[in-house]
Design an enzyme around this catalytic site. Sequence first.
Site, short mmCIF file in Angstrom:
data_model
loop_
_atom_site.label_atom_id
_atom_site.label_comp_id
_atom_site.label_asym_id
_atom_site.label_seq_id
_atom_site.Cartn_x
_atom_site.Cartn_y
_atom_site.Cartn_z
N ASP A 1 92.05 -28.93 4.04
CA ASP A 1 93.17 -29.59 4.71
C ASP A 1 94.30 -29.73 3.70
O ASP A 1 94.18 -29.27 2.56
CB ASP A 1 92.74 -30.96 5.29
CG ASP A 1 93.47 -31.26 6.59
OD1 ASP A 1 94.72 -31.25 6.58
OD2 ASP A 1 92.81 -31.50 7.62
N HIS B 1 97.76 -27.44 8.44
CA HIS B 1 96.88 -28.23 7.57
C HIS B 1 96.43 -27.39 6.37
O HIS B 1 95.26 -27.39 5.99
CB HIS B 1 95.68 -28.76 8.35
CG HIS B 1 96.03 -29.90 9.26
ND1 HIS B 1 96.38 -31.14 8.80
CD2 HIS B 1 96.10 -29.97 10.62
CE1 HIS B 1 96.65 -31.95 9.84
NE2 HIS B 1 96.49 -31.25 10.95
N GLU C 1 97.76 -29.04 15.25
CA GLU C 1 98.93 -29.66 14.63
C GLU C 1 99.68 -28.70 13.69
O GLU C 1 99.72 -28.91 12.48
CB GLU C 1 98.49 -30.92 13.86
CG GLU C 1 97.86 -31.96 14.79
CD GLU C 1 97.40 -33.22 14.06
OE1 GLU C 1 97.60 -34.30 14.61
OE2 GLU C 1 96.81 -33.12 12.96
N TYR D 1 86.53 -40.59 18.21
CA TYR D 1 87.17 -40.69 16.89
C TYR D 1 86.66 -41.95 16.22
O TYR D 1 87.18 -43.04 16.43
CB TYR D 1 88.71 -40.67 17.05
CG TYR D 1 89.24 -39.25 16.97
CD1 TYR D 1 88.65 -38.25 17.72
CD2 TYR D 1 90.29 -38.92 16.13
CE1 TYR D 1 89.10 -36.94 17.64
CE2 TYR D 1 90.75 -37.60 16.04
CZ TYR D 1 90.14 -36.62 16.80
OH TYR D 1 90.58 -35.32 16.70
N ASP E 1 86.84 -42.84 13.28
CA ASP E 1 87.61 -43.42 12.18
C ASP E 1 88.41 -44.63 12.67
O ASP E 1 89.07 -45.30 11.89
CB ASP E 1 88.54 -42.38 11.52
CG ASP E 1 89.45 -41.67 12.51
OD1 ASP E 1 89.16 -41.68 13.73
OD2 ASP E 1 90.46 -41.09 12.07
N TRP F 1 87.24 -38.68 10.40
CA TRP F 1 88.36 -38.33 9.51
C TRP F 1 88.41 -39.38 8.42
O TRP F 1 88.11 -40.55 8.67
CB TRP F 1 89.67 -38.29 10.30
CG TRP F 1 89.65 -37.30 11.42
CD1 TRP F 1 89.47 -37.57 12.75
CD2 TRP F 1 89.79 -35.88 11.32
NE1 TRP F 1 89.50 -36.41 13.47
CE2 TRP F 1 89.69 -35.35 12.63
CE3 TRP F 1 89.99 -35.00 10.26
CZ2 TRP F 1 89.79 -33.98 12.90
CZ3 TRP F 1 90.09 -33.64 10.52
CH2 TRP F 1 89.99 -33.15 11.82
N GLU G 1 91.06 -40.23 6.03
CA GLU G 1 92.29 -40.68 5.36
C GLU G 1 92.10 -42.07 4.76
O GLU G 1 92.53 -42.35 3.65
CB GLU G 1 93.46 -40.75 6.35
CG GLU G 1 94.02 -39.40 6.78
CD GLU G 1 93.38 -38.88 8.05
OE1 GLU G 1 92.23 -39.27 8.36
OE2 GLU G 1 94.02 -38.07 8.74
C1 ACM Z 1 92.76 -33.53 14.85
O1 ACM Z 1 92.42 -34.72 14.97
N1 ACM Z 1 93.92 -33.21 14.29
C2 ACM Z 1 91.91 -32.46 15.35
#
Ligand code: ACM
Length: 766
Positions: free
Chosen positions: A196, A270, A334, A426, A428, A475, A477
């Site tokens: 990424d 990314h 994205e 998700y 996160d 994810w 972050e």
């Molecule tokens: C993503 O959450 N950008 C796949």
Amino acid sequence: MYKLTKLLFLGALLLIASSARSQDSDPNMGIVPAPVSVKKATGDFVLGQQTVIFADSANKAVTFFTDYLLNKLYLRNPLKIGDGSNTPNSIQLTSKGAENLPADGYRLSITPQQIIIAGKGAGLFYGVQTLLQLMPADHGATIKIPSVQIEDYPRFVYRGLMLDVSRHFMSVEFVKKTIDAMAYYKLNNFHWHLTDDQGWRIEIKKYPKLTSIGGQRAQTLIGGYRDRTPQQFDNTPYGGYYTQEQVREVVKYAADRYINIVPEIEMPGHSTAAVAAYPELSCDPTKTYKTAESWGVFHDVYCPTDKTFDFLEDVLTEVMDLFPSRYIHIGGDEVPKDAWKNSIFCQKLIKKLKLKNEEGLQSYFIQRIEKFVNAKGRSIIGWDEILEGGLSPNATVMSWRGESGGIAAAQQSHYVIMTPGSGGMYIDHAQGRKDEPLSIGGYTPLSQTYSYNPTPAALTAEQQKYILGVQANLWTEYIGTETKADYMLYPRLLALSEIGWSALSNKNFKDFSETRIPAQLAYLDRNNYDYHVPEAIGAPDSILFGPQLDVQLKPSVAGAKIYYTIDGHTPRETDLEYHLPISYTVPQDQYRELQTIVISPSGKRSQVTHLVVYNRAPLAPVSYLGNSPGLKYQLLQGNFDNTGEFKDAAIIDSGVVKSFNLAELKKQRPSFGVIYNGFLRIDNDGVYVFSTKSDDGSVLTIDDQPVVNNDGKHPLTEQGGAVALQKGYHKLTLKYFDIGSVRGLKVYVTMPGKAKAELSPDWLFN
Ligand code: ACM
């Protein structure tokens, strides 16, 4: 009055979790995911050193099982290859008897004489996992396993977990530990997000700068997007990557547990880390690039030149050599198009290929890569943006921006993996409404993840067959440590497991959250996993009315302790420990506030719950002489986190509405607040139970007394409270706010002697 109040009190508690109570308090015997069929029997099988293991052949499930006995239970059992049908105190692992089972199914038969696990390949392995889950936590030299007949098979072929190791690197040990948990809960695909903007994490022999430059960043953003302006950084270099040798080791470790690893190499977006290492892959090689140090979507994407395709083909060749997975994930999400818009090369290419625009170029990019991957006998998966500009012929779509991408792909006869953020996938997002660690935002409690059904009703039964399965994404972050990654994974990973495996008709959140989760969290607690400790069962945050505070509690982790206070202080281990049902009289015109905390055997702590019981004289009516139906409202402008922030907000509209139906508010914005004011007509003295179900927060007061506190940013959540009212008019205020596009508000009332119903406009005046 007393009896009635108590009944309503219970009723209010049941508002929160209302599913049918099963006769058997543990029909699934603690097993996660819930098996297709469980038939309990009497007696126990006694496993000890004398137990003989028989197997048709030494396959992976057999090796796993005997290693487990040796390394976890310290039992060095004799293993015999062959049929030991009539050998007492034996465990048979066999493919016989599994002939008619669906793929990856197993039969587990436990009698006091014998244990037989019948299954083929992964099926046999899953039967072993169920057997392990039936072993008691506390045992001596012999282990008693209860008799049962289980028949079981998965609902979906793909049951996945994605881990982002780019934003924060996770060690090989952590990845293996996560794979262990996946195996225990019968998940079978580990999606490894290896590249990424913020870091390239896999060694590629032909391009060493990918890891020496792309695997490092000079510093990292501190805190969340909104925490600090201007942004601040930690001034500390950060990096890490897996060698190819480590990757092979992890792939084998997973394969030994019937887990496939889907590697993800992000393209065309990314890709800042790769472009920082090799600027010639960008559309402007004269620029200097650096591995990203903050989060979000970056504009430094790959340029669709032959050089870039040669590079990606080289990378994918090494990746496919390392990963036997049929599926190779190529990202595709994205992708800002401005670098391509500003590139003379890209504009010429669009013309030459007779493409419509940059979306067409993205589609060309993915299709060209797909051809290469297909030629090697593999298939691509991409995030749902790969639908834009036309889907590659054989691509599988991961639907993350809701379900619409997945629905569109299935309608075009493409395979789909459902992983919508809006569907609780998700993980996160925060899993509690307050006092949670920093997260990316959003609120995804266990109940939301659990309630997700990956087969949208918008698809026909035939189209639903294209839904291969479901995946949750972690994810990272805002997840800088492995302990925090664990905390976010569990127990939501268990909900994922049940969505992916269990028959819809066997799903039951009450049994899952109140019986099996406590047992499984005790397992995770013993095995050094961190996890979110759910609140004590039986003490929801609530405001109630009555002369008595009565609760019966159960710890959310088996073997954990519950501590409580009624003095307004935050409970801790120095306070009262819960043993017996709690009962306090609430004197007239006073209230009692019960606060609880769960502390697990290893010392992990839940959030604190607050349950308030008021014993007020029924509220006297207020003077209202009008007869004008509806409520006054004020629409407020702002991005609110809670209704307490309404004080200084600008009013953008006001007027009168008939009901709480949000469609009546004409000038609502993507984010707004609203205050409804009016009078409630009450025809009989009595205790009234109110609740709001809202996305996001709502707070209801009657005669300026708090009744329902459902405040804070959250998805559709119901909270209740009770109040005694005298016949006549009462002042009603409801505050509600929403952030984002998904919203909802319903207000319910249970009138004395009546069933719960939506609060009818007939009772509302202004
Ligand atoms: C993503 O959450 N950008 C796949």
